[in-house]
Motif scaffolding. Structure first.
Motif, short mmCIF file in Angstrom:
data_model
loop_
_atom_site.label_atom_id
_atom_site.label_comp_id
_atom_site.label_asym_id
_atom_site.label_seq_id
_atom_site.Cartn_x
_atom_site.Cartn_y
_atom_site.Cartn_z
N ILE A 298 0.64 -1.41 -0.19
CA ILE A 298 -0.28 0.22 -0.05
C ILE A 298 1.26 1.16 -0.17
CG2 ILE A 298 -1.79 1.05 1.34
CD1 ILE A 298 -2.84 -1.68 2.65
N GLU A 299 0.95 1.70 -1.12
CA GLU A 299 2.06 2.47 -1.58
C GLU A 299 1.52 3.72 -2.27
OE1 GLU A 299 4.39 5.73 -0.67
OE2 GLU A 299 5.30 3.86 0.06
N ASP A 300 1.34 4.98 -2.25
CA ASP A 300 1.01 6.26 -3.60
C ASP A 300 2.29 6.73 -3.97
OD1 ASP A 300 2.12 7.36 -0.98
OD2 ASP A 300 0.14 9.45 -2.24
N GLU A 301 2.58 6.78 -3.29
CA GLU A 301 4.74 6.71 -5.04
C GLU A 301 5.16 6.23 -5.54
OE1 GLU A 301 7.91 9.23 -3.21
OE2 GLU A 301 6.55 9.18 -1.06
N ALA A 302 4.67 6.12 -6.78
CA ALA A 302 5.06 5.12 -7.60
C ALA A 302 6.88 4.03 -7.81
CB ALA A 302 4.50 5.48 -9.37
N ILE A 303 7.35 5.22 -7.61
CA ILE A 303 9.03 4.95 -7.25
C ILE A 303 9.30 3.97 -6.63
CG2 ILE A 303 10.87 5.39 -7.41
CD1 ILE A 303 10.55 7.91 -9.38
N ILE A 304 8.80 4.33 -5.69
CA ILE A 304 9.02 3.51 -3.93
C ILE A 304 7.78 2.55 -3.94
CG2 ILE A 304 8.51 3.29 -1.50
CD1 ILE A 304 8.59 6.95 -1.40
N ALA A 305 6.91 2.69 -5.22
CA ALA A 305 6.11 1.45 -5.12
C ALA A 305 7.14 0.02 -5.87
CB ALA A 305 5.02 1.22 -5.47
N MET A 306 7.28 1.02 -6.46
CA MET A 306 8.67 -0.18 -7.82
C MET A 306 9.28 -0.87 -7.16
SD MET A 306 8.02 2.04 -11.58
CE MET A 306 9.47 0.83 -12.74
N ASP A 307 10.32 0.15 -6.28
CA ASP A 307 11.31 -0.64 -5.76
C ASP A 307 10.76 -1.65 -4.38
OD1 ASP A 307 13.72 0.22 -4.94
OD2 ASP A 307 13.71 1.19 -3.23
N LEU A 308 10.15 -1.15 -3.73
CA LEU A 308 9.45 -2.33 -2.60
C LEU A 308 9.40 -3.66 -3.51
CD1 LEU A 308 7.46 0.11 -0.69
CD2 LEU A 308 9.65 -1.14 -0.07
N GLU A 309 8.54 -3.17 -4.34
CA GLU A 309 8.22 -4.57 -5.11
C GLU A 309 9.07 -5.04 -5.83
OE1 GLU A 309 4.38 -5.84 -8.80
OE2 GLU A 309 5.57 -3.60 -8.68
N SER A 310 10.32 -4.67 -6.73
CA SER A 310 11.35 -5.23 -6.71
C SER A 310 12.36 -6.33 -5.68
CB SER A 310 12.50 -4.69 -7.40
OG SER A 310 13.66 -5.17 -7.58
N ILE A 311 12.29 -5.42 -4.39
CA ILE A 311 13.01 -6.58 -3.44
C ILE A 311 12.16 -7.25 -2.59
CG2 ILE A 311 13.91 -5.15 -0.90
CD1 ILE A 311 13.91 -2.44 -1.79
N ILE A 312 10.64 -7.43 -2.28
CA ILE A 312 10.34 -8.00 -2.10
C ILE A 312 9.83 -9.35 -2.75
CG2 ILE A 312 7.85 -9.24 -1.63
CD1 ILE A 312 7.44 -6.26 -1.06
N SER A 313 10.39 -9.22 -4.25
CA SER A 313 9.77 -10.10 -4.89
C SER A 313 11.88 -10.69 -5.18
CB SER A 313 9.67 -9.44 -6.15
OG SER A 313 8.76 -9.20 -6.75
N GLU A 314 12.51 -9.95 -5.18
CA GLU A 314 13.64 -10.71 -5.16
C GLU A 314 14.61 -10.78 -3.90
OE1 GLU A 314 16.84 -7.78 -5.72
OE2 GLU A 314 16.29 -7.26 -7.75
N MET A 315 13.38 -11.59 -2.65
CA MET A 315 13.56 -11.95 -1.69
C MET A 315 13.23 -13.70 -1.63
SD MET A 315 12.52 -8.79 1.64
CE MET A 315 12.91 -10.09 2.63
N GLY A 316 11.95 -13.22 -2.59
CA GLY A 316 11.13 -14.67 -2.75
C GLY A 316 10.15 -14.86 -2.28
N HIS A 317 9.77 -13.87 -2.43
CA HIS A 317 8.04 -13.01 -2.03
C HIS A 317 7.37 -13.04 -3.15
CE1 HIS A 317 8.98 -14.22 2.22
NE2 HIS A 317 9.74 -12.61 2.13
N ARG A 318 5.90 -12.98 -2.92
CA ARG A 318 5.28 -12.68 -4.30
C ARG A 318 3.73 -11.65 -4.01
NH1 ARG A 318 -0.10 -13.61 -5.29
NH2 ARG A 318 -0.95 -15.17 -3.68
N VAL A 319 3.90 -10.78 -4.95
CA VAL A 319 3.19 -9.39 -4.17
C VAL A 319 2.32 -9.56 -4.69
CG1 VAL A 319 3.53 -6.57 -4.69
CG2 VAL A 319 5.64 -8.18 -5.01
N THR A 320 1.47 -9.10 -4.27
CA THR A 320 -0.45 -10.05 -4.56
C THR A 320 -0.28 -8.06 -5.98
OG1 THR A 320 -1.40 -8.64 -2.92
CG2 THR A 320 -1.00 -11.02 -2.64
N GLY A 321 0.21 -7.34 -4.95
CA GLY A 321 0.11 -5.88 -5.94
C GLY A 321 -0.01 -4.64 -5.41
N VAL A 322 -0.09 -3.58 -6.46
CA VAL A 322 -0.16 -2.66 -5.44
C VAL A 322 -0.98 -0.97 -5.29
CG1 VAL A 322 1.54 0.14 -5.79
CG2 VAL A 322 2.08 -2.12 -5.70
N ALA A 323 -1.67 -0.73 -3.68
CA ALA A 323 -2.36 -0.20 -4.09
C ALA A 323 -1.85 1.56 -3.64
CB ALA A 323 -3.67 -0.96 -3.34
#
Length: 269
Positions: free
Chosen positions: A149-174
């Motif tokens: 849950i993040e409204d800043e697109a760049i931060i959301a993309m960065d978090l999504e990348s970090i979490i995915s690289e950890m091996g977790h599945r990102v359900t989406g961004v709101a």
């Protein structure tokens, strides 16, 4: 310097570091109430006898006092008997002694290896080794789905990348409260990573509470530029909190920690 002046100086520095002492205590125990109790006990010990800080800087000294009190109590974490919480405790029992704590001190609180060594009571090389061990062990221990849950697109993309690289599945961004609720109901996450202030001036805290009511409790990490405002101990507050701007290591550490503890307490009005 007189004893009175010294005590006042120490008290002033303690007040500055208290929010972060609370954050660390909550992270190692997995609970706001338990963590705050250890933080208070540490402050009481120092105010009663400032010499327990020895010759270290005040910040390192107060964390060392907290660590000693917590470890002397048996290094307790919030008990769990069933479900995700029970599995979290099972994973914790497998971790190398002191590794999780060393990782938190390094990534969440920004301590160097030599200061971690002083806090835990080990040598510098062992402190660095423990951090590396923790990274490996925690990366293998838990994996799951994460909603952002993040409204800043760049931060959301960065978090999504970090979490995915950890091996977790990102359900989406709101980016708003309503989007978050809709996303959570469509694909229930194992963990929620939420900013406090959202795009339409809605609250990430409210969004999380809405989701908790509909989906039940699950780990939550809040992100904020003002962590000290959420670590006062005056009401229900998050056990896991990342400061903005954050470092990648902080996200990795917090996500790994939160996956262990399924009873993360959220802010309530």
């Amino acid at each position: 310097m007189s004893n009175s002046t010294q005590t006042q100086d120490v008290s002033s520095q303690l007040a500055t570091h208290l929010p972060y002492l609370r954050r660390f205590a909550r992270a190692v125990t997995g609970s706001q109430s338990s963590g705050d109790n250890f933080a208070v006990a540490s402050l009481e010990t120092i105010l009663a006898d400032p010499s327990v800080l020895d010759d270290t800087d005040v910040k390192t000294g107060i964390f060392r006092v907290l660590y000693r009190i917590w470890s002397s109590a048996g290094a307790p974490v919030d008990d769990g008997e069933s479900g995700l919480k029970a599995r979290a405790q099972k994973h914790l029992a497998k971790l190398t002694d002191n590794s999780r704590e060393a990782l938190l001190l390094h990534t969440l609180e920004g301590f160097s290896f030599d200061k971690i060594a002083k806090i835990i009571g080990i040598d510098d090389a062992e402190a660095e080794e423990l951090v590396q061990i923790a990274r490996r062990e925690m990366a293998d221990a838990v994996s799951g789905s994460v909603m952002i849950i993040e409204d800043e697109a760049i931060i959301a993309m960065d978090l999504e990348s970090i979490i995915s690289e950890m091996g977790h599945r990102v359900t989406g961004v709101a980016s708003t409260r309503s989007e978050a609720v809709a996303l959570g109901l469509a694909d229930a996450p194992d963990l929620i990573l939420a900013d406090i202030q959202l795009a339409d001036n809605s609250s990430g805290i409210d969004a999380v509470n809405d989701l908790m009511e509909k989906l039940g409790e699950r780990p939550v990490i809040f992100i904020t530029a003002f962590p000290e405002r959420l670590l006062t101990g005056e009401k229900h507050e998050p056990a896991f909190l990342i400061s903005k701007p954050y470092a990648e290591d902080q996200v990795i550490s917090a996500v790994s920690q939160a996956m262990f503890f399924s009873s993360t307490e959220t802010l309530k009005d």
